[in-house]
Scaffold this motif. Structure first.
Motif, short mmCIF file in Angstrom:
data_model
loop_
_atom_site.label_atom_id
_atom_site.label_comp_id
_atom_site.label_asym_id
_atom_site.label_seq_id
_atom_site.Cartn_x
_atom_site.Cartn_y
_atom_site.Cartn_z
N UNK A 76 0.82 -1.22 0.00
CA UNK A 76 0.00 0.00 0.00
C UNK A 76 0.86 1.27 0.00
N UNK A 77 1.95 1.25 0.77
CA UNK A 77 2.85 2.41 0.80
C UNK A 77 3.41 2.68 -0.60
N UNK A 78 3.86 1.61 -1.26
CA UNK A 78 4.42 1.78 -2.61
C UNK A 78 3.35 2.26 -3.58
N UNK A 79 2.14 1.72 -3.44
CA UNK A 79 1.06 2.12 -4.35
C UNK A 79 0.71 3.59 -4.16
N UNK A 80 0.66 4.05 -2.92
CA UNK A 80 0.25 5.44 -2.68
C UNK A 80 1.37 6.42 -3.02
N UNK A 81 2.64 5.96 -2.92
CA UNK A 81 3.75 6.88 -3.20
C UNK A 81 4.00 7.07 -4.69
N UNK A 82 3.57 6.11 -5.50
CA UNK A 82 3.81 6.20 -6.94
C UNK A 82 2.92 7.24 -7.59
N UNK A 83 3.49 8.00 -8.53
CA UNK A 83 2.72 9.03 -9.22
C UNK A 83 2.76 8.82 -10.73
N UNK A 84 2.76 7.58 -11.15
CA UNK A 84 2.76 7.31 -12.59
C UNK A 84 1.36 7.54 -13.14
N UNK A 85 1.30 7.98 -14.39
CA UNK A 85 0.00 8.19 -15.03
C UNK A 85 -0.14 7.23 -16.21
N UNK A 86 -1.32 6.67 -16.36
CA UNK A 86 -1.61 5.84 -17.53
C UNK A 86 -1.90 6.76 -18.71
N UNK A 87 -1.23 6.47 -19.81
CA UNK A 87 -1.36 7.28 -21.03
C UNK A 87 -1.89 6.39 -22.15
N UNK A 88 -2.87 6.88 -22.88
CA UNK A 88 -3.37 6.16 -24.05
C UNK A 88 -2.65 6.66 -25.29
N UNK A 89 -1.99 5.74 -26.01
CA UNK A 89 -1.27 6.16 -27.21
C UNK A 89 -2.25 6.28 -28.38
N UNK A 90 -1.86 7.00 -29.45
CA UNK A 90 -2.74 7.11 -30.62
C UNK A 90 -3.10 5.74 -31.20
N UNK A 91 -2.21 4.75 -30.99
CA UNK A 91 -2.47 3.40 -31.52
C UNK A 91 -3.41 2.61 -30.62
N UNK A 92 -3.79 3.23 -29.50
CA UNK A 92 -4.73 2.54 -28.62
C UNK A 92 -4.08 1.66 -27.57
#
Ligand SMILES: [Zn+2]
Length: 191
Positions: free
Chosen positions: A90-106
């Motif tokens: 949970x600590x690792x999950x809350x500390x991460x600030x990665x964002x999911x990005x959708x590419x033009x290829x889907x």
């Protein structure tokens, strides 16, 4: 790939590919991310490229890895989840600030908050572990039948009867052991 380092065991599930960077936990354990650079290499292969990693970040990664292993093992045998492992995940999950990005290829890509933020990558791995341990995804956590391995893996086979974490290593070794046992019993039946 630099010579002298053990290969990675890559599967289709991020969290269990990560726990498989330590193999043969119940035999002669093989550490597949022995140096910070090898963690950088592993992350790059898994779509979580970072430009550097410190020794402290490697230690954090290993702590997360063993926590996922402990929680996934408990989930596989329907035991209570170890509280300390849940805390680390949970600590690792809350500390991460990665964002999911959708590419033009889907396709989905991960964008880290900065190129040196190993913690962001660990957050993605922790969230992946949460989704399989919570039973959100189509599949079932199970333990490898090899006594020296016993790795937790995510069985997505239709029958949910997969026995080994990896067919090419644990599964194959088992097949060879069986062949050798038969060969000893019937020396003339095999070439
Ligand atoms: Zn195995």
């Amino acid at each position: 790939m630099p010579a002298g380092f053990p290969d990675f065991r890559l599967g289709n599930v991020l969290a269990t590919s990560f726990t498989a960077t330590l193999t043969e936990r119940h035999g002669d354990a093989v550490e597949r991310i022995p140096t910070p650079q090898r963690l950088v290499d592993w992350l790059a292969v898994n779509g979580l490229a970072v430009d550097s990693c410190t020794t402290a970040q490697l230690e954090l990664a290993r702590e997360l890895r063993e926590s996922i292993h402990a929680a996934a093992t408990a989930a596989a045998i329907q035991d209570a989840l170890p509280a300390s492992a849940v805390q680390v995940i949970n600590d690792c999950s809350t500390q991460g600030r990665a964002a999911a990005i959708l590419t033009p290829e889907g396709n989905r890509q991960w964008r880290l908050s900065s190129a040196s933020c190993v913690e962001d990558a660990l957050g993605v791995i922790a969230a992946d572990a949460i989704s399989i341990i919570a039973g959100e995804r189509d599949g079932k956590l199970a333990l490898c039948a090899s006594p020296t391995c016993q790795a937790a893996f995510f069985d997505t086979s239709q029958s949910r009867t997969r026995k080994w974490c990896d067919m090419n290593t644990c599964g194959n070794r088992q097949k060879k052991a069986r062949f050798n046992a038969n060969h000893r019993k019937n020396p003339r039946s095999a070439e």
